[in-house]
Scaffold this motif. Structure first.
Motif, short mmCIF file in Angstrom:
data_model
loop_
_atom_site.label_atom_id
_atom_site.label_comp_id
_atom_site.label_asym_id
_atom_site.label_seq_id
_atom_site.Cartn_x
_atom_site.Cartn_y
_atom_site.Cartn_z
N GLN B 233 0.69 -1.23 0.00
CA GLN B 233 0.08 0.13 -0.10
C GLN B 233 1.04 1.34 0.00
N TYR B 234 1.77 1.21 0.91
CA TYR B 234 2.89 2.48 0.96
C TYR B 234 3.51 2.80 -0.29
N ILE B 235 4.26 1.75 -0.89
CA ILE B 235 5.09 1.89 -2.08
C ILE B 235 4.29 2.08 -3.35
N CYS B 236 3.22 1.48 -3.47
CA CYS B 236 2.36 1.76 -4.61
C CYS B 236 1.46 2.83 -4.79
N SER B 237 1.23 3.37 -3.40
CA SER B 237 0.24 4.53 -3.61
C SER B 237 1.02 5.96 -3.13
N GLU B 238 2.15 5.83 -2.78
CA GLU B 238 2.71 6.96 -2.39
C GLU B 238 4.15 7.36 -2.99
N TYR B 239 4.32 8.82 -3.01
CA TYR B 239 5.75 8.74 -3.86
C TYR B 239 6.45 10.02 -2.79
N ALA B 240 7.69 10.04 -3.24
CA ALA B 240 8.67 10.97 -2.52
C ALA B 240 8.93 12.20 -3.37
N VAL B 241 8.69 13.42 -2.93
CA VAL B 241 8.99 14.55 -3.65
C VAL B 241 9.86 15.49 -2.58
N ASP B 243 10.19 19.06 -1.16
CA ASP B 243 9.26 20.46 -0.98
C ASP B 243 10.14 21.73 -1.29
N GLU B 244 9.44 22.94 -1.01
CA GLU B 244 10.13 24.07 -1.29
C GLU B 244 11.42 24.46 -0.34
N ASP B 245 11.29 23.68 0.82
CA ASP B 245 12.29 23.84 1.87
C ASP B 245 13.51 22.88 1.47
N GLY B 246 13.44 22.04 0.60
CA GLY B 246 14.35 21.12 0.37
C GLY B 246 14.26 19.73 1.15
N LYS B 247 12.83 19.70 1.90
CA LYS B 247 12.59 18.56 2.92
C LYS B 247 12.20 17.45 1.93
N VAL B 248 12.20 16.06 2.15
CA VAL B 248 11.78 15.03 1.39
C VAL B 248 10.29 14.72 1.98
N ILE B 249 9.28 14.96 1.32
CA ILE B 249 7.92 14.61 1.75
C ILE B 249 7.19 13.40 0.89
N PHE B 250 6.32 12.77 1.57
CA PHE B 250 5.61 11.75 0.93
C PHE B 250 4.17 12.29 0.62
N GLU B 251 3.92 12.06 -0.72
CA GLU B 251 2.30 12.48 -1.20
C GLU B 251 1.74 11.16 -1.75
N ARG B 252 0.18 11.23 -1.47
CA ARG B 252 -0.38 10.06 -2.02
C ARG B 252 -0.57 10.34 -3.57
N GLU B 253 -0.80 9.32 -4.55
CA GLU B 253 -1.41 9.41 -5.85
C GLU B 253 -2.58 9.94 -5.68
N GLY B 254 -2.99 10.39 -6.98
CA GLY B 254 -4.53 11.06 -6.62
C GLY B 254 -4.87 11.48 -7.94
N GLU B 255 -5.38 12.73 -8.20
CA GLU B 255 -5.88 13.25 -9.35
C GLU B 255 -4.52 13.80 -10.08
N ARG B 256 -3.68 14.43 -9.20
CA ARG B 256 -2.40 15.11 -9.75
C ARG B 256 -1.53 13.96 -10.35
N LEU B 257 -1.46 12.88 -9.85
CA LEU B 257 -0.58 12.06 -10.24
C LEU B 257 -0.71 10.46 -10.08
N CYS B 258 -0.55 9.40 -10.95
CA CYS B 258 -0.90 8.13 -10.86
C CYS B 258 0.64 7.33 -11.02
N LEU B 259 0.82 6.68 -9.78
CA LEU B 259 2.05 5.85 -9.68
C LEU B 259 2.10 4.92 -10.86
#
Lengths: 254, 296
Positions: B233-241, B243-259
């Motif tokens: 569930q984690y690996i197939c539905s979330e991705y690492a990006v 952010d503006e502060d240079g910190k790694v955050i994890f977002e869920r796939e959705g309308e914006r992006l599909c993994l």
């Protein structure tokens, strides 16, 4: 698979392991710090048991043989008997058996634990050949250490025999030492060095092979350790018989 | 769902068509990072892998699911050459390594990172020496080793543990040190062998986040062997990006992006019984898969 096939397969694997270990000695990277650490663990670490074993074996030889020799009026030959027995047989064999118990078991248990905890696989995955990294330094350290430990055991055994003869049976010190000098020939010294070299190969390859072929978790480590000590001890004694005869033929002393 | 079976050597264009990437940027990316072709492996009479064929494309994470004894970890050992197949071919970066000698495999292994189930750290070495192991073996000067070790330990958030011995670490910390050790030299292929087994859920999540960071920020191809569905569930539905502060955050796939760079492969008794996306896995009507998903 029957017993004979298993034994042949085991012999083949053990021989290949030794060949690969020696084949890697001359290639880079050379594991010199590991080899020195193993010499310390095997050689220096075994000093205490070798000193005690050698000294008391020489002592007990005097205790057991002096009364018999005295019955034949040959008590002046006690040093001769102690020296020949130690240098030709007891020194190399007892030393090898003590090292098998202490070092062979440790090598087998250490490598076996590394196998069951996947450290050997990790080593291979990281691009290191475990035979060159783990087996070769242990074999080389045994090859250097065991002959030196055997010489030490011989010297201390003769010392133990001398102390016992002088202190318990009032044998003259010069008579004992003169008999020792008469007893030991160059052939005995050659045999006393060749044997531990062969024994070190037997102990090292069997212990490493048993350790690296460990299966079945922590119970398997116990099994392979026991197997390593039993196999190495028996093969050392069998090899001693054939070596003794072979050396007699080669050196022309039969 | 049927397994992907390839009986003939595929051309680059065929590889590209099967990639999870919809667009292939160059010829090199179209060559699978890992490929199995009809691999068969048996231990005595027990067939562990039965005509297994699959591909892991560049930058893709292939999650291999299945019960214990199903041959999952064996796949990883075959990729590393720790085992040899009885039949079939194993290719790494398009090169057939099936018949490579141990010496040839040593060179291949230098480009592959491997994370073991329990970490498999060397007990006699400190965390620093464990992570630096590969560099020490290659004879890299010590002043170059330390910055690299610290960089890797920062990646797994364990820089404070640099001087500790493995015995002093918790199970999760050992796995993270194992990951740091596997990543030294920036391998483009990383193999995870049940890295979350026996860990508490937050620690397991941390391990999955590291796998996601590798996939999304480092373009690493990986095989992730597991039998835990929350990993999928984690690996197939979330991705690492970042952010503006240079910190790694994890977002869920959705309308914006599909993994599309993570696929699931399920194994049973040495065969692939499913290969596809996690959504397709959940929709599968196969009874074994449904029982595996439900847990009873």
């Amino acid at each position: 698979m029957n017993f004979a096939t298993r034994a042949l397969l085991e012999l083949q694997e053990t021989t290949l392991l030794a060949a690969r270990a020696f084949g890697g000695v001359f290639k880079r990277p050379r594991y010199i710090p590991e080899t020195i650490a193993q010499m310390d663990a095997i050689g220096v670490g075994s000093l205490t048991i070798i000193i005690l074993t050698g000294f008391f074996t020489g002592g007990v030889l005097t205790v057991q043989t002096f009364p018999t020799l005295k019955a034949y009026g040959a008590q002046s030959q006690t040093g001769y008997l102690v020296a020949v027995s130690l240098v030709r047989e007891l020194g190399p064999v007892l030393c090898a058996l003590m090292v098998t118990g202490r070092v062979g078991s440790a090598i087998s248990a250490e490598l076996g634990s590394m196998v069951v905890s996947q450290q050997i696989d990790a080593m291979r995955a990281l691009g290191t050949d475990p035979i060159r990294k783990l087996v070769a330094p242990r074999l080389f350290a045994l090859l250097v250490s065991l002959p030196l430990l055997t010489v030490l055991a011989d010297v201390l055994g003769i010392f133990g025999g001398w102390v016992t003869a002088v202190a318990l049976y009032s044998v003259s010190s010069s008579v004992f030492l003169s008999a020792v000098r008469d007893a030991i020939t160059t052939d005995d010294l050659i045999g006393g060095i060749v044997k531990p070299i062969v024994f070190s190969l037997i102990i090292g390859t069997i212990a490493c092979r048993q350790g690296l072929s460990t299966e079945g978790g922590t119970v398997g480590v116990g099994r392979s350790t026991t197997r390593a000590v039993v196999m190495a001890s028996i093969i050392v004694i069998i090899a001693d018989y054939f070596l003794a005869k072979a050396l007699q033929v080669i050196l022309g002393t039969q | 769902m049927a397994a992907e079976i390839h009986t003939t050597a595929p051309t680059i264009s065929e590889n590209a068509a099967e990639s999870t990437f919809q667009e292939v940027d160059d010829r090199d990316r179209a060559i699978p990072a890992i490929e199995f072709r009809n691999v068969v492996l048996a231990f005595d009479d027990r067939v562990v892998l039965n005509k297994l064929s699959f591909k892991v494309m560049k930058g893709e994470t292939k999650i291999i699911l299945g019960g214990s004894g199903g041959g999952k970890s064996t796949i990883i050992k075959l990729v590393l050459g720790l085992l040899k197949p009885d039949e079939g071919q194993v290719l790494v970066d398009g090169v057939d390594i099936t018949n490579y000698s141990e010496q040839q495999m040593m060179r291949v292994r230098k480009n592959i990172g491997m994370v073991f189930q329990e970490g498999a750290l060397f007990d006699s070495l400190s965390v620093y020496d464990n992570v630096a192991y590969r560099l020490h073996e290659q004879g890299v000067p010590e002043d170059e080793v330390e910055p690299e070790v610290r960089r890797m330990l920062r990646f797994v958030n364990l820089e404070d543990a640099i001087d500790k011995m493995p015995i002093e670490l918790s199970g999760g910390m050992r796995r993270r040190v194992g990951i740091a050790r596997a990543l030294v030299g920036d391998p483009k292929i990383v193999l995870f062998d049940e890295p979350t087994a026996g860990l508490d859920p937050p620690t397991a999540r941390t391990i999955c986040e590291l796998a996601m960071k590798l996939r999304d920020l480092e373009d690493v191809s990986s095989i992730f062997v597991t039998h835990e569905m929350n990993n999928v569930q984690y690996i197939c539905s979330e991705y690492a990006v970042v952010d503006e502060d240079g910190k790694v955050i994890f977002e869920r796939e959705g309308e914006r992006l599909c993994l599309t760079n993570s696929k699931v492969m399920m194994m049973r008794e040495g065969k692939i019984i499913f290969s596809g996306t996690d959504e397709a896995l959940r929709r599968s009507e196969d009874q074994y898969i449904q029982r595996f998903l439900r847990g009873h």
